[in-house]
Every structure is written in C-alpha cells, then in structure tokens.
Design a protein around this motif. Sequence first.
Motif, mmCIF file in Angstrom:
data_model
loop_
_atom_site.group_PDB
_atom_site.id
_atom_site.type_symbol
_atom_site.label_atom_id
_atom_site.label_comp_id
_atom_site.label_asym_id
_atom_site.label_seq_id
_atom_site.Cartn_x
_atom_site.Cartn_y
_atom_site.Cartn_z
ATOM 1 N N ASN A 112 120.540 104.400 17.945
ATOM 2 C CA ASN A 112 121.598 104.304 16.928
ATOM 3 C C ASN A 112 122.442 105.586 16.822
ATOM 4 O O ASN A 112 123.245 105.727 15.905
ATOM 5 N N PHE A 113 122.203 106.505 17.762
ATOM 6 C CA PHE A 113 122.876 107.806 17.692
ATOM 7 C C PHE A 113 124.397 107.660 17.644
ATOM 8 O O PHE A 113 125.067 108.274 16.808
ATOM 9 N N TRP A 114 124.946 106.830 18.523
ATOM 10 C CA TRP A 114 126.408 106.713 18.623
ATOM 11 C C TRP A 114 126.989 105.807 17.550
ATOM 12 O O TRP A 114 128.211 105.775 17.363
ATOM 13 N N ASN A 115 126.129 105.075 16.826
ATOM 14 C CA ASN A 115 126.623 104.210 15.753
ATOM 15 C C ASN A 115 126.983 105.014 14.507
ATOM 16 O O ASN A 115 127.858 104.616 13.735
ATOM 17 N N ASP A 116 126.268 106.123 14.312
ATOM 18 C CA ASP A 116 126.556 107.010 13.175
ATOM 19 C C ASP A 116 127.558 108.060 13.647
ATOM 20 O O ASP A 116 127.189 109.124 14.153
ATOM 21 N N ARG A 117 128.841 107.756 13.487
ATOM 22 C CA ARG A 117 129.885 108.603 14.053
ATOM 23 C C ARG A 117 129.870 110.003 13.451
ATOM 24 O O ARG A 117 130.058 110.989 14.163
#
Length: 364
Positions: free
Chosen positions: A29-34
Amino acid sequence: MNLFGGIFDTPLKRKRILEIEAESNSDPNFWNDRRKSSALLKEKKNIEDGVISCESLLKKFEDTLVAIEFGEEGDEQSNKEADGSISELTQDVNLLETKRLLSGETDKNSAIITINAGAGGTEACDWAQMITRMMLRFCDRKGFKAEVVDELEGEGAGLKNATITVDGEYAYGLLKSENGVHRLVRISPFDSNARRHTSFCSVFVSPVIDDDINIEIKESDLKIDTYRAGGAGGQHVNRTDSAVRMTHMPTGFVVQSQQQRSQIQNRETCLKLLKAKLYELEISKRQAESKAIEDAKMDNAFGSQIRSYVLHPYKLVKDVRTLAQSSDPNVILDGDIESFCLEYLRQTAAGQFKGKGGSVDDLD
C-alpha cells in the motif's frame, strides 16, 4: 572515515536509505498513500544528496592534508595549493553545515514574504519599503528569483504593505529567521526639524507548498473580485480589470495580485498565495511547533521587535533573539543578512536563544 561524526555519519545515512527502500518494496500500500510515499522519497533524495556532499568533502579534506604535508617539507607550490584547498574546504563545510541546519519539513521550499508597515505613519511606510528592498537584495545575492506580486503605496511615501514570492531552494529555511517586527531608529528625512523617529515594520514568511501536498480549494468556497490594477501612470496604467482579489469564505483569508497584465496569471498567483495560507493553517492544527510561528507575529510596535536597526545617534543592527549584531547598517539594509539568518538557525537548532526579545537599548 568517521573522523567527524554527526553530519558526516554516512553509514547511518546509508542505513536509513536502505530502510526507506525496504519499506517501499515490501509495503503493497506504499504507493496508495501519496502523502507518506512522497515524504519518504523526498527524505531519501535529501539523504542521498547529503551522502554525496559528505563523501566529496572528505575526499577534499584528504587531498588538503596531502598538500599540507608537502608544504611542510618546503614545497612552495604545495603551500599555495594547500591555502586554496583550505579556503575551498571552509566554504564547503559552511555550506554543508547550513544544509544541516535547514532540515525542517518545508525548509527547502520557496517562500512568500508579507511585509506590513506598523506604527509610525509615513515613516513606517518608508521603512516598509526599505525592508522590502532588503529582502529583494538578499534574494538577489542568493540567486533566488523574487517578485513583488502585490503592494499598496503609502499616502506620502513608501509602502503600507507588500507581498513577495521567492523561488529558490532553501528560500523558506533561510528567510524564516526574518519573521517578526523590525525596528528602525533614525533622523527622519520627512521631519523639517530633523528629529529622531522610531518606526516599525512586520515581516511574515510562509513556505510555498509543493504540488504533492494535497490542499484542496473548492471553487464554491471562493469569492473572486477583479479590479483595475494601479500603476505609475501613462503607459503603465492598466486599462482592463486584470487585478484579482480572492476571498476564501470558510477561513476569511484574502489574497490579491495585480503584478501581471493577465487576469489568468493573477488568478494563478492568488491561488498559490491562498494555498500557502491554508497549508499554514493545516500545519498549525497538527503541529505543536505552530505556536512558535504564531509567537513570531508580534504587535507591530514598541517592545516586540526581533531586530533593531539604529542609524542615529550611533550605527548598529542588533538581533534581540540571538544577540548577533553589525556596526554597518548600510550593508545589512543592502541585503547582507545571511549571518543573522544562520545564527538564528544555529541557536534554534540548539534549542535556546541568547536574547529574550524586546528592546535592545534605552533610546526611547
């Protein structure tokens, strides 16, 4: 070579780079939390730049030691090379130390400066114009791109207020030291009796917010007014309603821009100014250190200045917080304020100011 430690602790910096890389690769989910991913990638880039700078500096240090050793053996050319290397090394160390001090979340950002004349009438307006010039000259010295996007002239002379946008790396980090009230003591050029006057001017600096930070501005929350921009007359008079005043209804924030001929460009400038104000508001809600920002907005009058500029009966510029001073006000007013900025950053990093604010002398 871990001779220096602290800012030269490259193993610790490399370890942090590996930690960020591991998190970005393992967290689905790293890239989902901008917001989080952007902050971590920015941190990684800053650390990598720091490692490169440290390694380059250590290499120069080793080369300088070699040159000194040859110089001690009587090699005149090596002596000259050593002197040059030491001078260059000193500049590089000072630059690296400055970057270490500028480690805040928004220190690397561009800045917006708001200047307001305080108590003192025409004298204060003239002082506000002098401070505006000082800020512009400092930006010029540092290679920053500075532009006055809005100003209101005083009735007799000078400026009642001005807004400056400053585009450059670490602009906010350096300029945040100027937050507060600036005090001028001089023989008034507007007084036929040549009496001494005291004037005040407030400066507030806020960071320009990167596009990757989500500050939402709804069109329905905006009241937008257009008007004819002022000018010096003649060909400079704007004959169209190109100036823009923007009111953010939920907060009551008002920003305006009249510098550009195009209404669209002035509108874009207003949105940037408003975005910065809303970001400051958001930060103040989330961070305890916002109290320090608010404390900088002191009363624009006696007893609340951060720095005094005395031109009569003696010449002295003294920062009340850090006790840094200069006996050449003309040089300081010409934009050479970096020594004040750096001393502020050093004492802030140490967590304690030498001075306590307020008056620096008994002139009044």
